[in-house]
Design a protein around this motif. Structure first.
Motif, PDB file in Angstrom:
ATOM      1  N   PHE A   1      31.640  -8.311  62.618  1.00 12.70           N
ATOM      2  CA  PHE A   1      32.715  -8.923  61.833  1.00 12.70           C
ATOM      3  C   PHE A   1      32.889 -10.357  62.282  1.00 12.70           C
ATOM      4  O   PHE A   1      32.802 -10.656  63.480  1.00 12.70           O
ATOM      5  CB  PHE A   1      34.045  -8.193  62.093  1.00 12.70           C
TER       6      PHE A   1
ATOM      7  N   TYR B   1      37.290  -1.953  62.994  1.00 15.90           N
ATOM      8  CA  TYR B   1      35.885  -1.918  63.426  1.00 15.90           C
ATOM      9  C   TYR B   1      35.793  -1.915  64.949  1.00 15.90           C
ATOM     10  O   TYR B   1      35.031  -1.138  65.541  1.00 15.90           O
ATOM     11  CB  TYR B   1      35.186  -3.136  62.836  1.00 15.90           C
TER      12      TYR B   1
ATOM     13  N   PHE C   1      35.729   2.977  55.505  1.00 16.72           N
ATOM     14  CA  PHE C   1      35.520   2.885  56.960  1.00 16.72           C
ATOM     15  C   PHE C   1      34.203   3.522  57.384  1.00 16.72           C
ATOM     16  O   PHE C   1      33.575   3.104  58.358  1.00 16.72           O
ATOM     17  CB  PHE C   1      36.704   3.525  57.689  1.00 16.72           C
TER      18      PHE C   1
ATOM     19  N   ILE D   1      31.846   0.665  56.949  1.00 10.47           N
ATOM     20  CA  ILE D   1      32.251  -0.483  57.776  1.00 10.47           C
ATOM     21  C   ILE D   1      31.886  -0.246  59.241  1.00 10.47           C
ATOM     22  O   ILE D   1      31.446  -1.163  59.941  1.00 10.47           O
ATOM     23  CB  ILE D   1      33.765  -0.753  57.575  1.00 10.47           C
ATOM     24  N   LYS D   2      32.001   0.990  59.695  1.00 11.69           N
ATOM     25  CA  LYS D   2      31.599   1.349  61.060  1.00 11.69           C
ATOM     26  C   LYS D   2      30.149   0.997  61.356  1.00 11.69           C
ATOM     27  O   LYS D   2      29.775   0.765  62.497  1.00 11.69           O
ATOM     28  CB  LYS D   2      31.738   2.876  61.254  1.00 11.69           C
TER      29      LYS D   2
ATOM     30  N   SER E   1      38.635  -5.853  60.713  1.00 14.88           N
ATOM     31  CA  SER E   1      37.948  -6.258  61.936  1.00 14.88           C
ATOM     32  C   SER E   1      38.501  -5.489  63.146  1.00 14.88           C
ATOM     33  O   SER E   1      37.749  -5.007  63.998  1.00 14.88           O
ATOM     34  CB  SER E   1      38.124  -7.770  62.124  1.00 14.88           C
TER      35      SER E   1
END
Lengths: 330, 330
Positions: free
Chosen positions: B254, B216, B245, B248-249, B213
């Motif tokens: 989150f 991010y 990542f 996730i970006k 998180s």
């Protein structure tokens, strides 16, 4: 109260046709690990995924639907229970749009009381179990009293769990179910007669709540004066009834299970099947394990896993000691 | 180690066609109570019923089958893990008839060690996690090292859980999954792109293990120096990787979940869905609950319930306080 007579197995089929659109068809689960380690093919009929989280929904809705067929559906029903029967009756009444009063002793868990209210029932809390029973009988003067096991339609309804399993995966060599008041095991016995003359049907009961097992052995109904405090709370009934004893007499045997065995199998079935099963539901597997150890290898076994409603305090009792040490210990 | 590149969503479909005959199609569960109370339609993809009891089987078998397609199946593989990845790699190796060495730190539970051995793997126990990792890297000179998340085929494989759900019950408005190293959430993101341009994908992570998180939010990978001791043991990874990542970006957000919320939802989902889910698996519902409370009503929500492997000591932590007091508290 229906008249005392021995029912034909076909009542279970009739019940199933009556109730099937109201209930869930619950899954038959298997564990590769258990099958391999025990050289058996074991099917677990998981009634935790039934309406209200237990097989009790089957008998309750069957009773009401049968009354409705006969144009005798009452305006109001009453029941007493500290367990799954309370929710089952509340749910069944809601399905048919009639009023239910459920009388629950105060020892019952808050979550069960909340769930019963959630189905729209009026809930009356009494201090003790006996008061709940007395009040229910008083109210039965102007309400229909739906008993937890001592009724033909309840027995026939409970048998539909085994019927579904037989239709899906028979031919079983043996069937195991827990025994409290005897409704489930009686219905399971009847259902099995529909499909096989040879399959064995066994009841399982906690050692410390073995009234039914004693009744079976002695031929006379044995009765506790106070509820035996087994962790398998679905079997804390004081005795079976003359009605259920008719079928219990015809079973192939009883297995009495220690509290430790109940917890052991609750842990293992939770872990291997990934289900939330109540301790009462582990009795069947504990009995089957003893039966397999007696030399019954390579058999097809049906186990009725009766429900999945557990109080937080019971989880603590289940898990305070770890039995999941090593798979070969199975 | 595969090269760092952004994969197309179609890799998840390719992975699914590759692995589907090896894995279980897991059920999508619903709770009438949750749907009613939260005015939502929530689907729980229960990976506890996956091989080895967790989604990890998907990525492991996909990686080996892809190697086999390229005629590069190794004779021996190695992995390190104290959790579900250990069993997943052992199981996948057994499926393809190759040897596996799994290096497990001694803090792992006996049942997980026994299960890993049960799949035929050689198990080496090290004192600490770092030693396990070091030994695995040493052995990777003559064995294929199968990493828990930092591999394209692992990510694509994990995405097949969401793919199955989309094929069965899309169109979802939002998808929630837990984030440890990021393999599951990355695969879930890719799978979702196959079916919808508009669906939101959210990661959920314990507050006390919020490295992903933080990464991010800041745009730079954040790393713990020691494992955060959240009850959600599937998210105790020190950090995500450059590879995960990338995906996730691109997530829509989150949700950071307190330990109490994790336990609260573990209890409620156990009770309402009647499943044995590990605390990591409750993260998604906790995130969805926050999202709904932000005003997202009447949405179709997919929640990835990652697995069902729990140690006895963790059950005691889950159930020591009772959150099942009253349904309206939901």
């Amino acid at each position: 109260m229906s008249q005392l007579k021995l029912m034909q197995p076909s009542v279970v089929k009739t019940a199933y046709n009556r109730i099937k659109k109201y209930i869930n068809k619950t899954p038959l689960l298997q564990s590769e690990t258990i099958n391999m380690k025990l050289a058996s093919k074991i099917y677990f009929k998981f009634e935790g995924l039934q309406k209200v989280g237990a097989f009790k929904a089957r008998g309750a809705i069957n009773t009401l639907l049968h009354l409705k067929e006969q144009n005798q559906l009452p305006e109001r029903i009453v029941a007493y229970s500290s367990g799954n029967h309370a929710q089952a009756v509340a749910w069944a009444a809601q399905q048919l749009g009639i009023k239910a009063t459920i009388i629950i002793p105060s020892l019952a868990s808050p979550i069960k009381i909340a769930a019963t209210k959630n189905y729209g029932a009026e809930v009356i809390i009494t201090k003790e179990r006996q008061q709940a029973e007395d009040l229910a009988h008083e109210k039965s003067k102007d309400s229909f009293l739906l008993p937890p096991y001592d009724h033909d339609d309840v027995i026939a309804g409970q048998g539909t769990a085994a019927l579904e399993a037989w239709e899906e995966e028979g031919d079983f060599d043996a069937v195991f179910a827990p025994c409290g008041g005897g409704g489930l095991i009686s219905g399971t016995y009847l259902a099995t007669q529909l499909f096989s003359e040879n399959a064995k049907v066994y009841a399982t009961e906690p050692q410390i709540a073995n009234d039914a097992s004693q009744s079976y052995k002695t031929g006379t109904i044995s009765r506790f004066t106070t509820s035996p405090m087994t962790i398998a709370d679905g079997t804390r009934t004081l005795s079976i009834s003359e009605r259920t004893f008719q079928y219990i007499k015809m079973l192939h045997g009883f297995y009495e299970i220690s509290e430790e065995e109940i917890i052991y199998w609750t842990q293992w079935l939770t872990h291997l099947l990934k289900i939330n099963l109540e301790p009462t539901s582990a009795l069947g597997m504990a009995g089957a394990f003893q039966w397999i150890r007696e030399g019954n290898r390579n058999k097809r076994i049906l186990i009725i896993v009766s429900g999945g409603n557990i109080d937080a305090s019971t989880y603590m009792k289940i898990w305070e000691k770890n039995y999941l040490e090593d798979i070969p210990a199975l």
